[in-house]
Design an enzyme around this catalytic site. Structure first.
Site: not given
Ligand code: NAI
Length: 532
Positions: A311, A360, A415, A488
């Site tokens: 994370d 989370k 956020k 994290k």
């Molecule tokens: P997002 O929701 O914009 O992107 C995630 C992507 O993963 C989506 O395009 C979705 O279609 C794809 N996806 C879901 N399941 C999948 C699978 N099995 N195989 C391939 N692709 C898949 O989310 P974001 O903002 O990009 O964050 C990504 C991850 O990073 C999340 O889990 C989030 O909790 C974690 N994260 C993000 C932080 C941030 O500040 N943006 C901080 C800490 C963690």
């Protein structure tokens, strides 16, 4: 041309009998100093210890691919677009004026370490990325998988993270990256609200076939791009926790058998981790779920592959690991830490489901444990042998700690986090610190992904030898806990303590990089400034 884009690092040469350079390697001697403490008859007996090690770092930087799972999400698309902006030196107009691309927020590329002092006694600082040969982010080969088949230019548009004028210019370059590779989708693991995105899937329900498909993808991407190294990085949606079931995911062999049997508790992220491990490529988990079930860790150990997680630590938790340590180390006693956030991006939408929120919540909740455990003057230790309600060893006195996350679509990627630190101070007094933190989530997370990928590649090139024990150099231990600064809930070697303190995490990394060139870690003693 932006000055950082053309800056060439000054080569660092350490002149010492402890450091040797060949065309191929930098080899250094390192004395690991510690102290062994025994409590005997009411007194601590402390014996200083020293063990000599050698480190050997391969100087040639691997041609490295960063293969992201979830490449079409906010983080994935922002990372691709910002690398392309840097690579092609795209500048763009904002209401403040002309903006140039940069790598602000990257520990490696935008922060420095002191090498020592010059003749006047002033510290000489260099970017961390100059200490050892590291991949430049512009040179990473980008690719990956997403269950959403939107092309990357459209994915960037959907994310609504970057200024329009940057999107407009970088879109043709993003379009060349095309569509993400189809991925594995087991609907039970991510929120039901993600289903509408899932249109780019590897067919079938046979988990062994899925594993082989991903392994073949990794091999093909390596061959097509001439990669020496492929860092496989989970930046896809947060999954629910997988149950740890004896006989299913508790050992490497059981897990491999569970995949062959398409067992329902094997998550997509675990399949990707296993695929990377079996291909001998490192896997990093940027999300909070327990991808690294015990069977994955054992498999990584057995294959001498590298894993890191969990994370990304971008905002609230990073600040918490600093503030909680500041309070406890100042001798002030936090009684409660209450954290609230709301966000409106797709990550927030996914986390609005209970089981994904739970992942989370777990990853955010242990961040103050080590500071509390280190100060038994403020917090009572558990009674010897005491058990908690869950039957595990009791934790001892601890501040109340709650984490709330709400989905508010209007705020998008921006956020908002509110944290209240309520502490006991001198003679019954109370202090309340409130923090309101507003941050563009993906612009904080993207540089962390880069740091993690670049450090991971570096750590695959470092070998060590325990002098007196090992004849040969060998790779580092599979779980790369040196990545903790960006994570994290740092995954560490089973049975060892998790360090959450951000300062200690940074010091460890700095000391390690310096040890690899034969320098001592940072010394804030500055003895010569304290004596005549
Ligand atoms: P997002 O929701 O914009 O992107 C995630 C992507 O993963 C989506 O395009 C979705 O279609 C794809 N996806 C879901 N399941 C999948 C699978 N099995 N195989 C391939 N692709 C898949 O989310 P974001 O903002 O990009 O964050 C990504 C991850 O990073 C999340 O889990 C989030 O909790 C974690 N994260 C993000 C932080 C941030 O500040 N943006 C901080 C800490 C963690």
């Amino acid at each position: 041309v932006h000055p950082t884009a053309v800056r060439r690092p000054h080569a660092i040469t350490v002149q010492s009998e402890n450091t040797a350079y060949t065309d191929e390697h930098i080899t250094s001697k390192f004395f690991n100093r510690g102290a062994e403490v025994k409590l005997t008859e009411g007194q601590y007996l402390v014996t200083p210890t020293v063990q000599e090690y050698q480190f050997q770092t391969k100087r040639a930087i691997s041609k490295t691919g960063l293969l992201m799972i979830g490449v079409g999400g906010n983080n994935g698309s922002t990372l691709c677009a910002t690398i392309l902006a840097n690579r092609h030196n795209i500048t763009w107009h904002t209401k403040q004026g002309i903006q140039q691309p940069n790598y602000i927020g990257s520990l490696l590329r935008a922060s420095t370490v002191s090498l020592g002092q010059d003749a006047t006694g002033a510290d000489v600082h260099v970017p961390i990325s100059d200490v050892l040969p590291m991949v430049h982010p512009n040179d990473l080969v980008l690719g990956g998988w997403d269950i959403s088949g939107v092309t990357l230019d459209k994915a960037m548009q959907r994310a609504q993270v970057l200024d329009y004028d940057l999107q407009r210019q970088v879109a043709p370059h993003m379009a060349l990256l095309g569509k993400p590779l189809p991925s594995i989708y087991y609907p039970d693991f991510i929120a039901a609200n993600q289903e509408a995105r899932a249109d780019n899937l590897i067919p079938g329900e046979d988990k062994q076939a899925h594993l082989e498909h991903i392994r073949a993808d990794i091999r093909r991407l390596k061959a097509e791009n001439g990669l020496d190294r492929a860092v496989v990085f989970w930046t896809a949606n947060t999954e629910r926790y997988a149950d740890i079931i004896p006989g299913i995911n508790d050992t490497a062999d059981n897990l491999l058998a569970a995949i062959r049997a398409s067992h329902s508790e094997v998550s997509p992220s675990t399949i990707f981790a296993v695929a990377a491990i079996l291909e001998g490529e490192p896997f990093v988990n940027g999300a909070p779920q327990n991808t690294f079930v015990p069977g994955v860790i054992e498999l990584a150990e057995r294959q001498k592959s590298f894993i890191g997680g969990d994370d990304l630590k971008s905002g609230q938790t990073k600040l918490k690991s600093v503030l909680a340590e500041f309070l406890v180390n100042a001798g002030i006693k936090p009684l409660s830490i209450a954290s609230y956030n709301h966000l409106g991006n797709n990550d927030g939408h996914n986390l609005s489901a209970e089981r994904q929120f739970k992942s989370k919540e777990i990853s955010k909740s242990s961040v103050v444990d080590d500071m509390v455990n280190a100060n038994r003057l403020l917090y009572k230790a558990p009674e010897a042998g005491a058990k908690g309600k869950d039957g595990k060893d009791a934790k001892g006195e601890h501040p109340d700690h709650v984490v709330v996350i709400k989905y508010v679509p209007a705020v998008g990627d921006s956020k908002r986090a509110i944290d209240e630190y309520y502490s006991e101070i001198f003679c019954g007094g109370r202090s309340t610190i409130n923090i309101f933190n507003e941050c563009e989530d993906s612009l904080l997370a993207t540089p962390l992904i880069l740091d993690l990928a670049i450090l991971t590649e570096l750590l695959t090139r470092v070998q060590y030898r325990k002098v007196g024990t090992d004849d040969e150099f060998k790779p580092l231990y599979s779980v790369l806990s040196l990545l903790s600064y960006m994570l994290k809930a740092p995954l560490v070697k089973p049975g060892t303590e998790v360090i959450n303190s951000l300062n200690r995490q940074r010091n460890a990394l700095e000391s390690f990089l310096k040890a690899c060139v034969g320098l001592e870690g940072s010394s804030d003693l500055l003895l010569e400034t304290r004596i005549w």
